[in-house]
Write a protein that holds these residues in place. Structure first.
Motif, PDB file in Angstrom:
ATOM      1  N   GLY A   1       0.797  -1.234   0.000  1.00 39.33           N
ATOM      2  CA  GLY A   1       0.000   0.000   0.000  1.00 39.33           C
ATOM      3  C   GLY A   1       0.821   1.272   0.000  1.00 39.33           C
ATOM      4  O   GLY A   1       0.303   2.339   0.321  1.00 39.33           O
ATOM      5  N   TYR A   2       2.091   1.186  -0.363  1.00 37.67           N
ATOM      6  CA  TYR A   2       2.903   2.406  -0.388  1.00 37.67           C
ATOM      7  C   TYR A   2       2.524   3.265  -1.598  1.00 37.67           C
ATOM      8  O   TYR A   2       2.520   2.791  -2.725  1.00 37.67           O
ATOM      9  N   GLY A   3       2.235   4.514  -1.328  1.00 33.73           N
ATOM     10  CA  GLY A   3       1.740   5.402  -2.384  1.00 33.73           C
ATOM     11  C   GLY A   3       2.852   5.985  -3.237  1.00 33.73           C
ATOM     12  O   GLY A   3       2.647   6.305  -4.398  1.00 33.73           O
ATOM     13  N   SER A   4       4.038   6.129  -2.679  1.00 36.70           N
ATOM     14  CA  SER A   4       5.139   6.679  -3.470  1.00 36.70           C
ATOM     15  C   SER A   4       6.352   5.766  -3.355  1.00 36.70           C
ATOM     16  O   SER A   4       6.808   5.453  -2.257  1.00 36.70           O
ATOM     17  N   ILE A   5       6.804   5.319  -4.505  1.00 35.32           N
ATOM     18  CA  ILE A   5       7.912   4.359  -4.547  1.00 35.32           C
ATOM     19  C   ILE A   5       8.943   4.885  -5.539  1.00 35.32           C
ATOM     20  O   ILE A   5       8.589   5.300  -6.645  1.00 35.32           O
ATOM     21  N   ALA A   6      10.206   4.903  -5.151  1.00 36.23           N
ATOM     22  CA  ALA A   6      11.243   5.404  -6.060  1.00 36.23           C
ATOM     23  C   ALA A   6      12.269   4.325  -6.351  1.00 36.23           C
ATOM     24  O   ALA A   6      12.731   3.639  -5.439  1.00 36.23           O
ATOM     25  N   LEU A   7      12.593   4.182  -7.630  1.00 36.94           N
ATOM     26  CA  LEU A   7      13.732   3.354  -8.029  1.00 36.94           C
ATOM     27  C   LEU A   7      14.846   4.341  -8.319  1.00 36.94           C
ATOM     28  O   LEU A   7      14.762   5.100  -9.292  1.00 36.94           O
ATOM     29  N   ILE A   8      15.858   4.366  -7.487  1.00 36.19           N
ATOM     30  CA  ILE A   8      16.889   5.388  -7.640  1.00 36.19           C
ATOM     31  C   ILE A   8      18.126   4.791  -8.302  1.00 36.19           C
ATOM     32  O   ILE A   8      18.671   3.780  -7.841  1.00 36.19           O
ATOM     33  N   CYS A   9      18.527   5.416  -9.406  1.00 29.80           N
ATOM     34  CA  CYS A   9      19.715   4.977 -10.142  1.00 29.80           C
ATOM     35  C   CYS A   9      20.816   6.011  -9.960  1.00 29.80           C
ATOM     36  O   CYS A   9      20.563   7.126  -9.484  1.00 29.80           O
ATOM     37  N   ASP A  10      22.037   5.666 -10.374  1.00 30.34           N
ATOM     38  CA  ASP A  10      23.146   6.599 -10.174  1.00 30.34           C
ATOM     39  C   ASP A  10      23.039   7.796 -11.116  1.00 30.34           C
ATOM     40  O   ASP A  10      23.438   8.898 -10.763  1.00 30.34           O
ATOM     41  N   SER A  11      22.489   7.577 -12.327  1.00 29.39           N
ATOM     42  CA  SER A  11      22.481   8.648 -13.329  1.00 29.39           C
ATOM     43  C   SER A  11      21.193   8.580 -14.135  1.00 29.39           C
ATOM     44  O   SER A  11      20.424   7.620 -14.019  1.00 29.39           O
ATOM     45  N   MET A  12      20.967   9.580 -14.982  1.00 32.24           N
ATOM     46  CA  MET A  12      19.786   9.571 -15.846  1.00 32.24           C
ATOM     47  C   MET A  12      19.913   8.464 -16.881  1.00 32.24           C
ATOM     48  O   MET A  12      18.925   7.798 -17.210  1.00 32.24           O
ATOM     49  N   SER A  13      21.144   8.217 -17.389  1.00 36.53           N
ATOM     50  CA  SER A  13      21.274   7.145 -18.380  1.00 36.53           C
ATOM     51  C   SER A  13      20.978   5.789 -17.718  1.00 36.53           C
ATOM     52  O   SER A  13      20.348   4.931 -18.318  1.00 36.53           O
ATOM     53  N   GLY A  14      21.398   5.638 -16.456  1.00 34.90           N
ATOM     54  CA  GLY A  14      21.067   4.411 -15.719  1.00 34.90           C
ATOM     55  C   GLY A  14      19.556   4.295 -15.541  1.00 34.90           C
ATOM     56  O   GLY A  14      18.975   3.209 -15.707  1.00 34.90           O
ATOM     57  N   ALA A  15      18.909   5.411 -15.237  1.00 35.49           N
ATOM     58  CA  ALA A  15      17.455   5.407 -15.024  1.00 35.49           C
ATOM     59  C   ALA A  15      16.740   4.989 -16.306  1.00 35.49           C
ATOM     60  O   ALA A  15      15.821   4.167 -16.281  1.00 35.49           O
ATOM     61  N   LYS A  16      17.215   5.535 -17.436  1.00 29.26           N
ATOM     62  CA  LYS A  16      16.546   5.212 -18.708  1.00 29.26           C
ATOM     63  C   LYS A  16      16.733   3.752 -19.077  1.00 29.26           C
ATOM     64  O   LYS A  16      15.816   3.109 -19.587  1.00 29.26           O
ATOM     65  N   SER A  17      17.931   3.208 -18.818  1.00 32.48           N
ATOM     66  CA  SER A  17      18.141   1.806 -19.191  1.00 32.48           C
ATOM     67  C   SER A  17      17.326   0.876 -18.277  1.00 32.48           C
ATOM     68  O   SER A  17      16.806  -0.139 -18.727  1.00 32.48           O
ATOM     69  N   HIS A  18      17.158   1.222 -17.014  1.00 36.26           N
ATOM     70  CA  HIS A  18      16.294   0.414 -16.140  1.00 36.26           C
ATOM     71  C   HIS A  18      14.837   0.495 -16.577  1.00 36.26           C
ATOM     72  O   HIS A  18      14.121  -0.496 -16.545  1.00 36.26           O
ATOM     73  N   LEU A  19      14.435   1.680 -17.000  1.00 39.63           N
ATOM     74  CA  LEU A  19      13.055   1.839 -17.446  1.00 39.63           C
ATOM     75  C   LEU A  19      12.779   0.934 -18.642  1.00 39.63           C
ATOM     76  O   LEU A  19      11.753   0.248 -18.697  1.00 39.63           O
ATOM     77  N   ALA A  20      13.737   0.923 -19.579  1.00 43.16           N
ATOM     78  CA  ALA A  20      13.560   0.106 -20.783  1.00 43.16           C
ATOM     79  C   ALA A  20      13.390  -1.365 -20.423  1.00 43.16           C
ATOM     80  O   ALA A  20      12.590  -2.085 -21.030  1.00 43.16           O
ATOM     81  N   ARG A  21      14.147  -1.812 -19.408  1.00 41.22           N
ATOM     82  CA  ARG A  21      14.077  -3.233 -19.046  1.00 41.22           C
ATOM     83  C   ARG A  21      12.865  -3.552 -18.171  1.00 41.22           C
ATOM     84  O   ARG A  21      12.390  -4.674 -18.145  1.00 41.22           O
ATOM     85  N   LEU A  22      12.379  -2.572 -17.431  1.00 41.94           N
ATOM     86  CA  LEU A  22      11.314  -2.855 -16.458  1.00 41.94           C
ATOM     87  C   LEU A  22       9.901  -2.601 -16.972  1.00 41.94           C
ATOM     88  O   LEU A  22       8.942  -3.143 -16.450  1.00 41.94           O
ATOM     89  N   LYS A  23       9.779  -1.773 -18.010  1.00 36.72           N
ATOM     90  CA  LYS A  23       8.415  -1.293 -18.291  1.00 36.72           C
ATOM     91  C   LYS A  23       7.480  -2.391 -18.775  1.00 36.72           C
ATOM     92  O   LYS A  23       6.276  -2.262 -18.599  1.00 36.72           O
ATOM     93  N   SER A  24       8.044  -3.468 -19.358  1.00 36.40           N
ATOM     94  CA  SER A  24       7.159  -4.561 -19.778  1.00 36.40           C
ATOM     95  C   SER A  24       6.732  -5.410 -18.575  1.00 36.40           C
ATOM     96  O   SER A  24       5.763  -6.150 -18.623  1.00 36.40           O
ATOM     97  N   LEU A  25       7.480  -5.311 -17.466  1.00 32.37           N
ATOM     98  CA  LEU A  25       7.197  -6.165 -16.311  1.00 32.37           C
ATOM     99  C   LEU A  25       6.299  -5.491 -15.278  1.00 32.37           C
ATOM    100  O   LEU A  25       5.563  -6.152 -14.544  1.00 32.37           O
TER     101      LEU A  25
END
Lengths: 80, 691
Positions: free
Chosen positions: B600-624
């Motif tokens: 029931g947590y309303g705000s959840i953050a996946l924190i990466c070291d950089s924006m490029s890291g954030a984008k690559s995680h997004l690409a891998r996670l968004k289908s899941l």
């Protein structure tokens, strides 16, 4: 400011024989836009008369468009 | 006890009745004021239109503007009062303090806004910022004092009571003989981060209260551990300063808040009106740079610079140096060494001024005046001489033109055209030495060519150089500046602030442990003080953290090897896990995300070291799983973002991705964003953090 812009547009329309409805605050004051140096000189003289201000010749090169001229005139009127 | 409850309920009902009556009055008043404003605007317009001469017209306009400003203020304040009353109706007060003084006990109810009875002296609820309200924040039952305008008032707190009143419903109350009851605070803190920031007026701690109400120091610096409430304090201090301003010393327009992002604007919109105030100037450092250069400087953003440093494409040492005390001194020395490069001035075929004459005029000026100001005076001297010659010259040109057949009918225009061309040539020549090209000078100092787009650190450097040579006050007379996340800044930044806000008092809040790149230490506060040169200053340390659970704080503290005092709220122990293969790693992150949603947590953050890291995680996670990049600051849902953008924010749950890529300080920033749950994931091994 709006009335200053409108008045400049009237004067410019007369100078370059253009319909005022085709002109607006971002209309350029350059030869490419149909405003030759002689037209600009006439506009400067007309504005001095219309607004009872003095425009310094060394400032004229900064009048890129109707808006920048209007800003200059507004500032000159504030100084009076 | 039953009787006591009946008395409290009766008082509560009485307050609601008062608010009800005042709401009706306020609505009526703001309606009629708006009508009045419309009517007087029409009258004034008529006056201006019919004014005969220019002088009369100018006077009419001045009168009109003054009366309009005054009436606008009246409408604004009656509208504000209405909004305040509406908020107060739902929760008119949250505390009561009984204070025994000179043999008489006075009862004070404390709320977000003051509520008065029939007369101005009949205060039924005191604003939390009123002097007497500090009794609630600073003392338990026993001897106490507060600072009133007449001086310190000594006495004894005989009762401290806290109320839970929501949606105009009296829920319960409890008495305490200590400061803020820990149990109550713990309950509030265990709530989820439903909004990114809440008002803390009910739970301000004694040390926080002292910072919020300090008026003695020109420079007040607060070193606060992650989660110690620095940003809340900054906000509440701004609200307090405005309250103080009601006595005429400050107005909202004299208060500005400098923060690393536009978050504050949201807070000011969302939290400060609730506190009773409306407009504080909200600034970012980039907005200062833009204002000083009139938006004419093209430079990369601070986030772009951080991203480049974190991903190894730029050198962090360079931006650290260009923020340092040594660099500030280098810029200052260079500014002092700049000598004007005068040239002869020709007009109408003769020399108007020689270099020597211009130098003599320049050297006769007050050398303490900024260089740009002295050069402007030189320009004016030249132009004055030109103006004297110009009118006779134009007449002469006209006479010549009249003789030429083709210009006979437009000789005046022709003569003016010639004069404009001559004058343009003259002024462009004069400005080669009366105007300073700050970017060109700055890169000349560095021995480099000017790039098309400046690095962020260079844009800041050019700004300091410009301010050293040309005064600039784009934000007017700011009297109080609140600087949040001070560890993002160093001597160069504070030197810029000092020049833009020379007469301001400063509240500087930071945490030297939370640097995104590089490291700093407590000497930062010495450098700030040395740069701002206040007459009185104080450094306050807030070491107790309220944001995270004890387990999250212990885990975060271990990263830096420094203890953080915690508030004792318990939760699950954070874990850090390695995965040998990529699929297992991404699967585990997706599973943890689902678990957080289940909890029931309303705000959840996946924190990466950089924006490029954030984008690559997004690409891998968004289908899941349902996750997106964080773009604004509405922290509802699951977001991926780089750590440098997470600074200052808080989330119910945090997942740190590829944590072995983080520097220690950046990892500390990432972990301390979590309120309730924290887990770390990696595929890469970094011995520094493992085992």
């Amino acid at each position: 400011m709006d009335t200053t812009v409108e008045r400049i547009i009237e004067l410019l329309a007369e100078t370059i024989s253009e319909d005022a409805s085709h002109l607006h605050e971002r209309s350029a004051l350059t030869p490419e836009a149909g405003v030759e140096p002689i037209d600009l000189a006439k506009l400067v003289i007309d504005c001095e008369k219309a607004f009872t201000i003095q425009i310094h010749d060394e400032d004229v090169h900064t009048f890129r468009d109707v808006w920048t001229l209007a800003e200059y005139i507004t500032a000159a009127l504030d100084d009076i | 006890m039953e009787d006591e409850l009946q008395l409290e309920l009766a008082y509560f009902d009485g307050i609601l009745r008062i608010i009800d009556e005042q709401l009706i009055d306020a609505a009526r008043e703001s309606g009629s004021r708006e009508r009045e404003l419309g009517a007087s605007a029409n009258d004034a317009y008529d006056d201006i239109r019919t004014a005969i001469d220019k002088e009369e017209r100018t006077m009419s306009i001045a009168l009109y503007l003054t009366s309009l400003a005054r009436e606008n203020l009246a409408v604004e304040s009656s509208l504000n009062r209405e909004a305040q009353l509406r908020a107060a109706y739902n929760s008119p007060y949250f505390a009561r303090v009984d204070f025994l003084r000179d043999g008489r006990t006075r009862t004070h109810y404390i709320g977000r806004f003051s509520i008065r009875g029939e007369s101005a002296r009949d205060i039924r609820v005191f604003d939390w910022r009123a002097p007497v309200s500090s009794l609630f924040y600073r003392y338990g039952v026993g001897p106490a004092s507060y600072n009133a305008p007449i001086g310190a008032v000594e006495g004894t707190v005989t009762l401290k009571r806290q109320f839970e009143i929501k949606n105009a419903k009296f829920e319960y109350y409890f008495d305490s003989d200590v400061q803020i009851v820990d149990e109550y605070l713990r309950k509030l803190l265990s709530r989820n981060a439903s909004e990114s920031m809440k008002s803390i007026v009910e739970t301000i701690q004694r040390d926080q209260d002292e910072v919020i109400r300090d008026m003695r120091n020109e420079l007040l610096m607060v070193q606060g551990a992650a989660g110690s409430g620095k940003t809340s304090i900054a906000l509440h201090r701004a609200a307090y300063l405005m309250y103080e301003g009601l006595t005429g010393k400050l107005s909202a327009h004299n208060i500005a808040v400098l923060a690393p992002n536009r978050l504050f604007e949201k807070y000011i919109g969302g939290v400060l009106p609730e506190l009773g105030e409306q407009s504080v100037t909200s600034l970012t450092f980039a907005s200062l740079v833009d204002a000083v250069h009139g938006f004419a400087l093209d430079y990369q953003s601070k986030f772009d610079e951080l991203e480049a440093i974190i991903t190894g494409q730029a050198d962090g040492a360079e931006s650290a140096y260009k923020a340092s005390e040594a660099f500030a001194a280098r810029v200052r020395d260079f500014a002092d060494s700049i000598a004007p490069q005068f040239r002869d001035v020709e007009y109408l075929g003769r020399t108007l001024f020689t270099v020597e004459e211009l130098e003599t005029a320049f050297n006769a000026m007050d050398a303490s005046a900024p260089l740009a100001v002295r050069l402007m005076k030189i320009e004016q001297i030249i132009l004055n001489a030109v103006h004297r010659l110009r009118q006779p010259h134009i007449r002469e040109l006209e006479r010549e033109a009249e003789k030429i057949e083709e210009h006979r009918y437009e000789f005046a225009e022709y003569a003016r055209m010639i004069s404009i061309a001559e004058s343009t040539e003259l002024i462009l020549h004069v400005r080669t030495f009366t105007r300073l090209d700050y970017a060109a000078l700055y890169f000349e100092m560095l021995g480099e060519t000017v790039p098309a787009t400046l690095k962020y650190c260079d844009a800041v450097g050019v700004t300091l150089l410009k301010l050293s040579l040309e005064p600039s006050r784009p934000f007017g007379d700011i009297r109080q500046l609140v600087v949040d996340e001070a560890q993002d800044y160093d001597s160069v930044h504070f030197a810029i602030l000092k020049r833009i806000f020379p007469s301001a008092h400063y509240t500087v809040l930071g945490d030297v442990s939370q640097t995104v790149v590089g490291e700093t230490d407590l000497t930062l506060y010495d450098r700030i003080s040395a740069t701002l040169k206040p007459r009185t200053s104080q450094l306050v340390t807030l070491s107790r953290s309220f944001r995270s659970t004890k387990e999250i704080l212990d885990f975060s503290a271990a990263i830096l090897g420094k203890p953080i005092e915690n508030f004792g709220r318990s939760g699950e122990v954070p874990t850090s896990t390695h995965f040998a293969d990529e699929d297992a790693y991404i699967g585990a992150i997706a599973a943890e995300l689902d678990r957080c949603l289940e909890l029931g947590y309303g705000s959840i953050a996946l924190i990466c070291d950089s924006m490029s890291g954030a984008k690559s995680h997004l690409a891998r996670l968004k289908s899941l799983t349902d996750v997106r990049l964080m773009t604004g600051y509405d922290a509802r849902g699951a977001f991926i973002l780089p750590a440098y953008m997470a600074k200052g924010l808080e989330f119910d749950a945090v997942l740190v991705c590829e944590y072995s890529r983080f520097s220690k300080h950046l990892l500390y920033v990432a972990c301390t964003r979590a309120l309730h749950r924290l887990n770390l994931f990696a595929t890469e091994v970094n011995d520094g953090y493992d085992g």
